[in-house]
Design an enzyme around this catalytic site. Structure first.
Site, PDB file in Angstrom:
ATOM      1  N   LYS A  53     -30.937  -6.028 -19.756  1.00 13.72           N
ATOM      2  CA  LYS A  53     -31.074  -6.315 -21.185  1.00 13.72           C
ATOM      3  C   LYS A  53     -31.474  -7.778 -21.415  1.00 13.72           C
ATOM      4  O   LYS A  53     -32.351  -8.079 -22.217  1.00 13.72           O
ATOM      5  CB  LYS A  53     -29.760  -5.967 -21.907  1.00 13.72           C
ATOM      6  CG  LYS A  53     -29.515  -4.461 -21.955  1.00 13.72           C
ATOM      7  CD  LYS A  53     -28.103  -4.050 -22.354  1.00 13.72           C
ATOM      8  CE  LYS A  53     -27.974  -2.522 -22.181  1.00 13.72           C
ATOM      9  NZ  LYS A  53     -26.650  -1.984 -22.525  1.00 13.72           N
ATOM     10  N   GLN A  97     -21.069  -4.305 -23.996  1.00 14.23           N
ATOM     11  CA  GLN A  97     -21.334  -3.331 -22.938  1.00 14.23           C
ATOM     12  C   GLN A  97     -20.116  -2.449 -22.700  1.00 14.23           C
ATOM     13  O   GLN A  97     -19.001  -2.947 -22.567  1.00 14.23           O
ATOM     14  CB  GLN A  97     -21.751  -4.074 -21.648  1.00 14.23           C
ATOM     15  CG  GLN A  97     -22.196  -3.162 -20.521  1.00 14.23           C
ATOM     16  CD  GLN A  97     -23.473  -2.383 -20.849  1.00 14.23           C
ATOM     17  OE1 GLN A  97     -24.335  -2.848 -21.590  1.00 14.23           O
ATOM     18  NE2 GLN A  97     -23.600  -1.187 -20.311  1.00 14.23           N
ATOM     19  N   ASP A 120     -26.729  -1.421 -31.127  1.00 16.14           N
ATOM     20  CA  ASP A 120     -26.454  -0.207 -30.346  1.00 16.14           C
ATOM     21  C   ASP A 120     -26.359   1.032 -31.245  1.00 16.14           C
ATOM     22  O   ASP A 120     -26.448   2.157 -30.760  1.00 16.14           O
ATOM     23  CB  ASP A 120     -25.109  -0.360 -29.618  1.00 16.14           C
ATOM     24  CG  ASP A 120     -25.251  -0.530 -28.120  1.00 16.14           C
ATOM     25  OD1 ASP A 120     -26.273  -0.101 -27.569  1.00 16.14           O
ATOM     26  OD2 ASP A 120     -24.318  -1.088 -27.512  1.00 16.14           O
TER      27      ASP A 120
HETATM   28  N1  GUN Z   1     -22.810   1.839 -21.568  1.00 14.81           N
HETATM   29  C1  GUN Z   1     -23.599   2.877 -21.213  1.00 14.81           C
HETATM   30  N2  GUN Z   1     -24.610   3.018 -22.093  1.00 14.81           N
HETATM   31  C2  GUN Z   1     -24.460   2.052 -23.016  1.00 14.81           C
HETATM   32  C3  GUN Z   1     -25.202   1.677 -24.160  1.00 14.81           C
HETATM   33  O1  GUN Z   1     -26.214   2.280 -24.543  1.00 14.81           O
HETATM   34  N3  GUN Z   1     -24.723   0.594 -24.834  1.00 14.81           N
HETATM   35  C4  GUN Z   1     -23.603  -0.057 -24.465  1.00 14.81           C
HETATM   36  N4  GUN Z   1     -23.216  -1.081 -25.211  1.00 14.81           N
HETATM   37  N5  GUN Z   1     -22.895   0.258 -23.409  1.00 14.81           N
HETATM   38  C5  GUN Z   1     -23.328   1.312 -22.684  1.00 14.81           C
END
Ligand code: GUN
Length: 282
Positions: A53, A97, A120
């Site tokens: 990211k 996350q 998100d």
């Molecule tokens: N963990 C697994 N997929 C995601 C996601 O799309 N966003 C976040 N923040 N954590 C995750």
């Protein structure tokens, strides 16, 4: 043999477009979009996703802030950090996350993010607005899946779509996005009876279960679009999907690989959402 849906190539095109837009902002002396990414602990998979990211932010020319906490961080400390980011005018998007350590209440943390910075799309306000068909932040993986299906040039309208998996992150939102595009949608899960009979009817099959090889070639309708959301690590350290690629690719019309399918799209969509959070349309 199916056509491969190249998520890496599609995501790269999207990131190139975003990069051009950020260059224009820079040239005009505007404020560069910024995403804050919070990670707790050192789960290797989470670390790797977060690295991806931050790298994508760099690639597109956006700013990023990586905020790291130890595994034993108190929930109150995390909530305080989110409050600070919520009111920080230099931060457009906030991502925490997941998963979080067990002593932290995930709902309380996600609820603390101001919906206008919730890139998100996990905050209840954004989830509600998605289901009401109102403007919102759409979760990244489901949005990426739709873009991959669209990249095939095949229409979604009127198709029979089967989503295997009912998570809040993927299964439920992708079902809504397919419904919005006039597919007839069924959500299957661990208690579904005769899963194979159902998946064999699917013109669009989305596998988001989190278990390797659940979908095999005999469960796929000839010519179907098969989207594999699974990212499972095998004992020898390789990544593998929820779909048995070898057999399914003999039957499907289109199929996503793992890695190089849905994964890179999630990150590209996150960057689009960050640009949107900064007040610009992607
Ligand atoms: N963990 C697994 N997929 C995601 C996601 O799309 N966003 C976040 N923040 N954590 C995750």
């Amino acid at each position: 043999m199916s056509n491969i849906i190249d998520g890496k190539a599609v995501s790269l095109e999207i990131k190139e477009k975003l990069k051009e837009k950020v260059e224009v902002i820079r040239a005009e002396g505007g404020r560069i979009p910024c995403i804050a990414v919070i990670i707790v602990g050192d789960n290797p998979a989470s670390r790797s996703y977060v690295r991806g990211k931050i790298k994508a932010a760099e690639y597109t020319g956006m700013d990023s802030r990586l905020i790291e906490f130890p595994e034993d961080v108190e929930e109150a400390v995390l909530l305080k950090e989110i409050q600070a980011l919520n009111t920080d005018p230099g931060v457009d998007g906030i991502l925490v996350q997941l998963p979080l350590p067990r002593h932290i209440n995930e709902d309380r943390v996600l609820d603390a993010i101001i919906p206008s910075k919730d890139v998100d799309g996990f905050h209840p306000v954004n989830v509600a607005n998605l289901w009401l068909g109102r403007p919102c932040f759409v979760p990244c993986t489901p949005q990426g899946i739709i873009r991959l299906i669209e990249s095939t040039g095949e229409s979604i309208e009127g198709k029979m779509a089967v989503v295997v998996g009912r998570s809040n992150i993927v299964g439920k939102p992708v079902a809504k996005l397919l419904l919005d595009r006039n597919a007839t949608v069924t959500i299957a899960h661990s208690r579904t009876r005769d899963l194979a009979a159902l998946t064999r009817q699917a013109d669009i099959l989305v596998a988001a279960v989190g278990r390797p090889g659940v979908i095999t070639g005999d469960m796929v309708k000839p010519g179907a679009i098969v989207i594999d959301v699974g990212i499972n690590r095998t004992e020898d350290g390789h990544l593998t999907g929820d779909v048995d690629f070898a057999s399914a690719s003999q039957v499907a019309g289109w199929i996503t690989p793992v890695p190089g399918g849905v994964g890179p799209m999630t990150i590209a969509m996150l960057m689009e959402n960050t640009l949107k959070a900064s007040g610009l349309s992607a």
